[in-house]
Design a protein around this motif. Structure first.
Motif, PDB file in Angstrom:
ATOM      1  N   LYS A 141     -21.284  50.359  10.630  1.00 43.02           N
ATOM      2  CA  LYS A 141     -21.851  49.093  11.105  1.00 43.02           C
ATOM      3  C   LYS A 141     -23.054  49.319  12.011  1.00 43.02           C
ATOM      4  O   LYS A 141     -23.091  50.323  12.754  1.00 43.02           O
ATOM      5  N   ASP A 142     -24.024  48.425  11.945  1.00 42.60           N
ATOM      6  CA  ASP A 142     -25.186  48.516  12.831  1.00 42.60           C
ATOM      7  C   ASP A 142     -24.926  47.709  14.108  1.00 42.60           C
ATOM      8  O   ASP A 142     -23.798  47.283  14.373  1.00 42.60           O
ATOM      9  N   ASN A 143     -25.982  47.495  14.892  1.00 42.61           N
ATOM     10  CA  ASN A 143     -25.790  46.822  16.178  1.00 42.61           C
ATOM     11  C   ASN A 143     -25.447  45.342  16.051  1.00 42.61           C
ATOM     12  O   ASN A 143     -25.120  44.686  17.027  1.00 42.61           O
ATOM     13  N   ARG A 144     -25.509  44.791  14.840  1.00 43.20           N
ATOM     14  CA  ARG A 144     -25.115  43.404  14.603  1.00 43.20           C
ATOM     15  C   ARG A 144     -23.714  43.300  14.003  1.00 43.20           C
ATOM     16  O   ARG A 144     -23.219  42.201  13.791  1.00 43.20           O
ATOM     17  N   GLY A 145     -23.160  44.454  13.708  1.00 47.66           N
ATOM     18  CA  GLY A 145     -21.859  44.456  13.047  1.00 47.66           C
ATOM     19  C   GLY A 145     -21.969  44.416  11.533  1.00 47.66           C
ATOM     20  O   GLY A 145     -20.977  44.227  10.833  1.00 47.66           O
ATOM     21  N   TRP A 146     -23.177  44.595  10.997  1.00 42.84           N
ATOM     22  CA  TRP A 146     -23.400  44.548   9.553  1.00 42.84           C
ATOM     23  C   TRP A 146     -23.043  45.899   8.915  1.00 42.84           C
ATOM     24  O   TRP A 146     -23.364  46.964   9.456  1.00 42.84           O
ATOM     25  N   THR A 147     -22.414  45.838   7.730  1.00 46.06           N
ATOM     26  CA  THR A 147     -22.220  47.025   6.909  1.00 46.06           C
ATOM     27  C   THR A 147     -23.246  47.004   5.782  1.00 46.06           C
ATOM     28  O   THR A 147     -24.017  46.055   5.633  1.00 46.06           O
ATOM     29  N   ALA A 148     -23.213  48.034   4.962  1.00 44.32           N
ATOM     30  CA  ALA A 148     -24.112  48.063   3.809  1.00 44.32           C
ATOM     31  C   ALA A 148     -23.818  46.905   2.862  1.00 44.32           C
ATOM     32  O   ALA A 148     -24.720  46.374   2.201  1.00 44.32           O
ATOM     33  N   LEU A 149     -22.557  46.460   2.802  1.00 44.66           N
ATOM     34  CA  LEU A 149     -22.205  45.361   1.918  1.00 44.66           C
ATOM     35  C   LEU A 149     -22.830  44.044   2.394  1.00 44.66           C
ATOM     36  O   LEU A 149     -23.235  43.212   1.574  1.00 44.66           O
ATOM     37  N   HIS A 150     -22.894  43.847   3.699  1.00 47.71           N
ATOM     38  CA  HIS A 150     -23.595  42.653   4.215  1.00 47.71           C
ATOM     39  C   HIS A 150     -25.055  42.668   3.784  1.00 47.71           C
ATOM     40  O   HIS A 150     -25.610  41.624   3.391  1.00 47.71           O
ATOM     41  N   GLU A 151     -25.682  43.858   3.862  1.00 40.51           N
ATOM     42  CA  GLU A 151     -27.092  43.972   3.482  1.00 40.51           C
ATOM     43  C   GLU A 151     -27.278  43.664   2.002  1.00 40.51           C
ATOM     44  O   GLU A 151     -28.199  42.927   1.615  1.00 40.51           O
ATOM     45  N   ALA A 152     -26.388  44.205   1.170  1.00 41.79           N
ATOM     46  CA  ALA A 152     -26.497  43.984  -0.274  1.00 41.79           C
ATOM     47  C   ALA A 152     -26.284  42.508  -0.612  1.00 41.79           C
ATOM     48  O   ALA A 152     -26.992  41.950  -1.462  1.00 41.79           O
ATOM     49  N   ALA A 153     -25.323  41.877   0.049  1.00 39.25           N
ATOM     50  CA  ALA A 153     -25.041  40.469  -0.215  1.00 39.25           C
ATOM     51  C   ALA A 153     -26.205  39.594   0.220  1.00 39.25           C
ATOM     52  O   ALA A 153     -26.595  38.650  -0.484  1.00 39.25           O
ATOM     53  N   ALA A 154     -26.779  39.896   1.392  1.00 37.15           N
ATOM     54  CA  ALA A 154     -27.882  39.087   1.915  1.00 37.15           C
ATOM     55  C   ALA A 154     -29.123  39.229   1.048  1.00 37.15           C
ATOM     56  O   ALA A 154     -29.892  38.272   0.885  1.00 37.15           O
ATOM     57  N   SER A 155     -29.339  40.421   0.480  1.00 36.98           N
ATOM     58  CA  SER A 155     -30.525  40.632  -0.362  1.00 36.98           C
ATOM     59  C   SER A 155     -30.298  40.177  -1.792  1.00 36.98           C
ATOM     60  O   SER A 155     -31.245  40.073  -2.566  1.00 36.98           O
ATOM     61  N   GLY A 156     -29.044  39.943  -2.168  1.00 37.83           N
ATOM     62  CA  GLY A 156     -28.736  39.430  -3.499  1.00 37.83           C
ATOM     63  C   GLY A 156     -28.648  40.483  -4.579  1.00 37.83           C
ATOM     64  O   GLY A 156     -28.756  40.162  -5.774  1.00 37.83           O
ATOM     65  N   SER A 157     -28.398  41.733  -4.197  1.00 40.44           N
ATOM     66  CA  SER A 157     -28.284  42.794  -5.200  1.00 40.44           C
ATOM     67  C   SER A 157     -26.828  42.920  -5.650  1.00 40.44           C
ATOM     68  O   SER A 157     -26.009  43.554  -4.983  1.00 40.44           O
ATOM     69  N   SER A 158     -26.521  42.304  -6.772  1.00 40.06           N
ATOM     70  CA  SER A 158     -25.135  42.353  -7.255  1.00 40.06           C
ATOM     71  C   SER A 158     -24.734  43.757  -7.679  1.00 40.06           C
ATOM     72  O   SER A 158     -23.557  44.140  -7.584  1.00 40.06           O
TER      73      SER A 158
END
Length: 520
Positions: free
Chosen positions: A39-56
């Motif tokens: 997790k980064d300083n916001r509590g995001w994982t790589a899955l949050h990043e993938a979901a937010a960018s829309g990469s299924s």
């Protein structure tokens, strides 16, 4: 701290690749043994990043690499947002579908009580909304800190197509913490198309919020003409009182905020009991309170009384009192039209009470007395005698009111009282004496003047020692014959068989123009 910024030094290598939607690199990093749940300083994982960018594809790889897929797919940021929440918020349909298949919790709420469905509605992503609903997302729950439902939010954002979808499955009468329904929101924000959809679906056009405000009132207040027209056409009640004091109607809101087109429509359908009814408040008051001469005119034109009723709610005896004293307590321009409003009311025949005359004599707002005298003139009968007595009680302000009253046609002999002769300052007394035959005063009055002169409290004009000029005596005789009130009117004097050059003299303008008085 702004968690929307990218702090790369706290973001994992896998997460950076997922943010870019680089599924090949994500796959390679996973095969090399890189962790997917850092997790980064916001509590995001790589899955949050993938979901937010829309990469299924990135989502697929990351879910496949997770030790416990169900826990990983529902991992939370510091604000309790899931990867599904971000995918829904940004309208990434394929990513949403893959996350749901991976066990994503469609009902999980963030710290601000927003769900994936609410986020999709907010963003206007209809297909995502339909998918989430088909998978069992709650449509009628409160999804915001104020208690709004998804239908509230769709209407607020003006997403008409989503509203059309939701009205068949949502509660049309869901209320937030303030008792506001989606239809009320449509009326408040001028969402005409959404309002039409809701009305056609059977939503209550006469719903009332906790403070009893109706959609028609809020639409009138905000100036949404098309919404007002639609509501009236669908039987919204313009006579439904809209606050706990039992007086405010939609017409009041339109009057206060100068929604003139709306006001003109409401006049014809609003009952007149609010005009002068006991315990009610005329919309005339709201026009005055809002400083809106433009909304005052159509009300008066359609027969609303310029006098209205005694308004205990606002603390004024009549609308004119409110207009006249408005600018004395508000210096910020809110009541900048108060003079114009007073003129409109006076021109419409508003009654000037004795109390208003008396307050005007004090000269706190100097333009009030000339304005009243110009439109309403002097009172008659017993009220005139009362006004004279009130004027004598306000002798310190006599330099202000005396020239104005005499110019308006007050008989100067009415002011020849012992109080005036005993207490008036020299300039006031001299000015008054110019309007009479100073040599024909009763002996008691002459005695007072003689004493004051000896005491040094009165310094008369030099010509008071002489008999008045014949011309002055003649105009005094004319005034005695026709009356002070008639002689004060230029229209009357112009009809007299005298030379034009004598008209001003007959009105004592030579005396008035020689003296300039202001309130002390």
């Amino acid at each position: 701290m702004d968690f929307t910024e990218c702090y790369q030094d706290t973001c994992s290598t896998v997460a950076l690749a997922a943010r870019r939607g680089d599924s090949r690199r994500v796959s390679k990093l996973i095969k090399k043994g890189y962790s997917v749940d850092v997790k980064d300083n916001r509590g995001w994982t790589a899955l949050h990043e993938a979901a937010a960018s829309g990469s299924s594809e990135c989502v697929r790889f990351l879910l496949g690499a997770a030790v416990t897929c169900e826990d990983y797919v529902n991992s939370l940021t510091h604000n309790s947002e899931t990867p599904l929440y971000f995918a829904a918020k940004n309208g990434h349909l394929r990513a949403v579908n893959r996350l749901i298949k991976g066990g994503g919790d469609i009902k999980k709420m963030s710290n601000d009580l927003s769900s994936p469905l609410f986020a999709a509605v907010d963003g206007g992503h209809k297909e995502v909304v339909q998918l989430l609903v088909s998978k069992g997302a709650e449509v009628n729950g409160a999804h915001s800190t104020s208690g709004w439902s998804c239908l509230h939010q769709a209407v607020y954002k003006g997403h008409t197509e989503i509203v059309k979808f939701l009205v068949s499955i949502c509660s049309l009468e869901a209320v937030d913490d303030y008792g506001i329904t989606p239809l009320f929101v449509a009326a408040q924000y001028g969402r005409h198309h959404c309002l039409e959809v809701l009305v056609n679906a059977g939503a209550n056009v006469n719903c009332q919020a906790n403070d009893l405000a109706t959609p028609l009132l809020i639409a009138a207040q905000e100036g949404h003409l098309s919404c007002v027209e639609l509501l009236l056409a669908r039987k919204a009640d313009p006579n439904l009182y809209c606050n706990e004091d039992q007086w405010q109607l939609p017409i009041h809101a339109a009057a206060q905020f100068a929604r003139v087109s709306i006001l003109e429509k409401l006049i014809s359908v609003t009952g007149r009991d609010c005009d002068q009814g006991e315990g009610k408040v005329s919309p005339i008051y709201l026009s005055v309170l809002g400083g809106q001469a433009d909304s005052l005119r159509p009300l008066l034109r359609e027969g609303y009384s310029p006098d209205a009723q005694n308004c205990r709610q606002f603390g004024y005896y009549c609308p004119l009192d409110m207009a006249l004293w408005c600018n004395s307590w508000n210096l910020d321009g809110e009541c900048h039209q108060s003079r114009e409003i007073a003129q409109v009311l006076l021109a419409a025949g508003a009654h000037v009470s004795l109390a208003t005359y008396v307050l005007a004599l004090q000269g706190h707002v100097p333009e009030h007395l000339p304005l009243i005298l110009e439109h309403a003139g002097l009172p008659a009968g017993e009220e005139l005698w009362a006004l004279v007595q009130a004027a004598l009680d306000e002798l310190p302000s006599a330099p202000f009111w005396l020239p104005l009253l005499l110019k308006a046609g007050l008989d100067p002999s009415l002011l020849l009282k012992h109080k005036m002769l005993e207490e008036a300052e020299s300039r006031v007394l001299n000015f008054l004496l110019e309007f009479i035959n100073w040599k024909s005063l009763p002996s008691t009055m002459l005695h007072i003047l003689s004493r004051r002169r000896a005491e040094g409290t009165w310094t008369p004009h030099g010509h008071f020692e002489s008999v008045p000029a014949l011309t002055h005596l003649c105009r005094l005789a004319v005034r005695a014959a026709v009356g002070s009130d008639a002689l004060s009117k230029p229209s009357f004097v112009q009809q007299l068989p005298i030379p034009t050059l004598l008209q001003d003299y007959l009105q004592f303008n030579d005396i008035s123009s020689a003296y300039t008085y202001t309130a002390a």
